[in-house]
Design a protein around this motif. Structure first.
Motif, short mmCIF file in Angstrom:
data_model
loop_
_atom_site.label_atom_id
_atom_site.label_comp_id
_atom_site.label_asym_id
_atom_site.label_seq_id
_atom_site.Cartn_x
_atom_site.Cartn_y
_atom_site.Cartn_z
N SER A 165 43.31 41.32 26.12
CA SER A 165 42.85 42.35 27.05
C SER A 165 42.89 41.82 28.47
O SER A 165 43.08 40.62 28.69
N GLN A 166 42.68 42.71 29.44
CA GLN A 166 42.72 42.31 30.85
C GLN A 166 41.68 41.26 31.19
O GLN A 166 41.87 40.47 32.10
N GLN A 224 49.20 50.32 32.39
CA GLN A 224 47.97 49.74 32.92
C GLN A 224 47.32 48.76 31.93
O GLN A 224 46.32 48.13 32.24
N LYS A 225 47.89 48.67 30.72
CA LYS A 225 47.35 47.84 29.65
C LYS A 225 45.91 48.21 29.31
O LYS A 225 45.11 47.37 28.96
N SER A 226 45.62 49.50 29.41
CA SER A 226 44.27 49.98 29.15
C SER A 226 44.18 50.80 27.85
O SER A 226 43.09 51.19 27.45
N SER A 238 41.34 52.90 23.25
CA SER A 238 41.12 52.45 24.60
C SER A 238 40.88 50.94 24.60
O SER A 238 40.14 50.43 23.77
N LYS A 277 40.09 49.52 27.63
CA LYS A 277 39.34 49.34 28.87
C LYS A 277 38.01 48.65 28.66
O LYS A 277 37.59 47.84 29.46
N GLN A 278 37.32 49.00 27.60
CA GLN A 278 35.95 48.55 27.40
C GLN A 278 35.81 47.28 26.57
O GLN A 278 34.71 46.92 26.20
N ASN A 296 33.40 44.38 28.03
CA ASN A 296 32.93 44.55 29.42
C ASN A 296 31.43 44.58 29.49
O ASN A 296 30.75 45.01 28.65
#
Length: 141
Positions: A32-33, A94-96, A135, A137-138, A141
Motif C-alpha cells: 500500500s501507499q 492512484q493505487k487506491s 479500497s 486507501k484505508q 491509516n
C-alpha cells in the motif's frame, strides 16, 4: 478421462494465480501507499448460497505480525461471487483501489427453485460480468 481431468485441474492451478493450502489462491499481492503488504486471495467453496468463491483482501496492521505470507494475514474485507476472472485484476492509477471482473449468482433462478420445493437447488452464474473492487486507501491509516 481421469488423467485429462487431473491435467486440466493442474493447468488451472498453475495459471497466473498460484495455489496455497486450504483452497486459497493468491490472485495479487502488493504494498500500500503507506508501506503495508496486502493480498487479494480467492477461497474456493465460499459460504454464501454455496457460491464458488470468496474474494478476500488480507493485510495486518500489527507491526509485530507484519507478514509477507498470505495465509498469515487476516481477512479485512471480502465478498462472495459465483465466478471470477483472476487475470482481470487491475490497480487504479492512484493505487487506491484494486478491481476485478466477477459474475454474481443468479439469485432469481435459485429462489425460484427453492420456491418449487427443490431440496438441492442449483446455483447458476449470471451471464453479465460485473466489476467489484476493494479500497486500498484505508489500509492501516
Amino acid at each position: 478421462m481421469i488423467k485429462l481431468l487431473i491435467t486440466s485441474t493442474l493447468a488451472l492451478l498453475a495459471s497466473s494465480a498460484y495455489a496455497e493450502p486450504s483452497n486459497i489462491r493468491v490472485l495479487h499481492s502488493g504494498t500500500s501507499q503507506n508501506g503495508y503488504h496486502y493480498f487479494i486471495t480467492a477461497r474456493e467453496a465460499s459460504h454464501v448460497l454455496g457460491q464458488k468463491f470468496q474474494v478476500e483482501l488480507r493485510y495486518s496492521c500489527d507491526n509485530s505480525k507484519h507478514t509477507h505470507e498470505a495465509l498469515e494475514a487476516p481477512v479485512q474485507d471480502s465478498f462472495s461471487v459465483c465466478d471470477l476472472d483472476p487475470n482481470s485484476i487491475k490497480l487504479n492509477l492512484q493505487k487506491s483501489a484494486m478491481a476485478l471482473k466477477v459474475k454474481a449468482a443468479d439469485l432469481d433462478s435459485y429462489y425460484d427453485q427453492v420456491g418449487q420445493g427443490l431440496e438441492s437447488p442449483i446455483l447458476y452464474c449470471e451471464t453479465k460480468t460485473q466489476v467489484r473492487s476493494f479500497s486500498l486507501k484505508q489500509i492501516c491509516n
